[in-house]
Design an enzyme around this catalytic site. Structure first.
Site: not given
Length: 349
Positions: A161, A197
């Protein structure tokens, strides 16, 4: 397959996070890495290496220098403001209509300037743990460069992220992106970063979005209903030279293996067309049915299938740990994914 991990990665030890408008116990804790390491050792999976030390140069190839300085200096700045809390959260951000070109001097302004969410607490040892996590990924990349067919970088905190100049989603340095860039800088022609993910790898996408030498693919929950909300749609295909090299596969809440596998096959087809020299897998284990912050329904044995399909791509592969918060099942799910890869490679050879 060698595993890389440093005990210093456990030093970042948040007690709480802000989620759903509440202060709740942290999900991204040291126990995540500890349980994975325990299972790998019990399974006699392979050698566990301590990461090499690297200069900041490979990190600065991915992240802006002012952002890295902020991470390094954060704790001293926090204390200089007279703060006694052990964890810091941002609470104001330079959103639409506010200026993005001037970095505030005060610590709360800096926290907001360099973050995109309030769910990633920073503490005294965040920088040390994040840097060791990045060095873990870099060491894994060096193993691939030296001839290993595969390696597992047990990265914690995770990284996918993190943007060039932003932290969030528990991520401070983008480990997979740093490894991919290092591979390129050391002469690897083309690199694929494949993110499995549950959450979209928004940072990795943004870092390589205008690049044709690094392909990015992500199978994840639809951002219309799931974090990170503002990237990860299917029509995000890349920009300029990178047009056509970015592939997103957003899936609905409740996705089971059958639907997830369809996305996997399409992603693998696009990887085969790109024909990378090395693949970096952002190995998130949170598509698991019992993950506390996810809404997919993959079962433990499905991770074996994921590893096996990746192996059939036939490329040197670096696995980089990302999310996964069902701590009790995390070790077995990780071992299943890596064993699925290795077992398939053995059969093929």
């Amino acid at each position: 397959m060698k595993t890389i991990f440093s005990p210093d990665q456990l030093l970042h030890d948040p007690a709480n996070e802000i989620s759903d408008g509440k202060l709740v116990p942290a999900n991204e804790t040291p126990s995540r890495a500890e349980i994975v390491l325990e299972h790998l050792k019990k399974a006699r999976f392979g050698e566990v290496l301590t990461p090499k030390e690297f200069s900041l140069t490979p990190i600065l190839k991915v992240h802006d220098a002012d952002y890295i300085s902020f991470l390094q200096d954060f704790w001293a700045l926090w204390q200089a403001e007279g703060r006694t809390e052990k964890e810091a959260f941002p609470f104001v951000w330079p959103v639409h209509g506010l200026r993005h070109d001037i970095v505030p001097d005060q610590i709360d302004g800096k926290l907001g300037f360099y973050s995109f969410d309030a769910g990633s607490p920073m503490g005294e040892h965040t920088w040390m743990a994040a840097r060791k996590s990045a060095e873990t990924a870099l060491t894994g990349a060096d193993l691939i460069l030296s001839g290993d067919n595969s390696a597992f970088a047990l990265c914690r905190p995770p990284g996918h992220h993190a943007h060039r100049r932003l932290y969030g989603g528990y991520c401070f340095l983008n480990n997979a992106a740093i490894a991919a860039q290092h591979l390129r800088d050391q002469g690897v022609g083309k690199v694929t970063v494949f993110d499995v993910d549950y959450h979209h790898g928004n940072g990795t996408q943004a870092i390589f979005y205008d690049r044709a030498d690094v392909q990015f693919l992500s199978i994840h929950a639809d951002p219309k209903v799931e974090f990170p909300y503002y990237l990860g749609h299917a029509n995000e295909r890349g920009l300029k030279e990178g047009a056509g090299y970015n592939h997103n596969y957003p899936l609905p809440h409740g996705t089971t293996w059958d639907m997830w596998e369809e996305a996997l096959e399409e992603a693998c087809h696009n990887i085969e067309k790109f024909a990378p020299d090395v693949i970096v897998i952002s190995l998130g284990l949170d598509p698991f049915e019992n993950d506390p912050i996810s809404q997919f329904k993959l079962k433990t044995d499905d991770f074996t299938k994921i590893g096996s399909r990746i192996a059939r791509l036939g490329k040197p592969t670096l696995f980089v740990m990302e999310g996964g918060y069902a701590v009790g099942d995390l070790g077995i799910n990780c071992t299943k994914a890596l064993s699925g890869y290795l077992d398939t490679v053995k059969v093929a050879s």
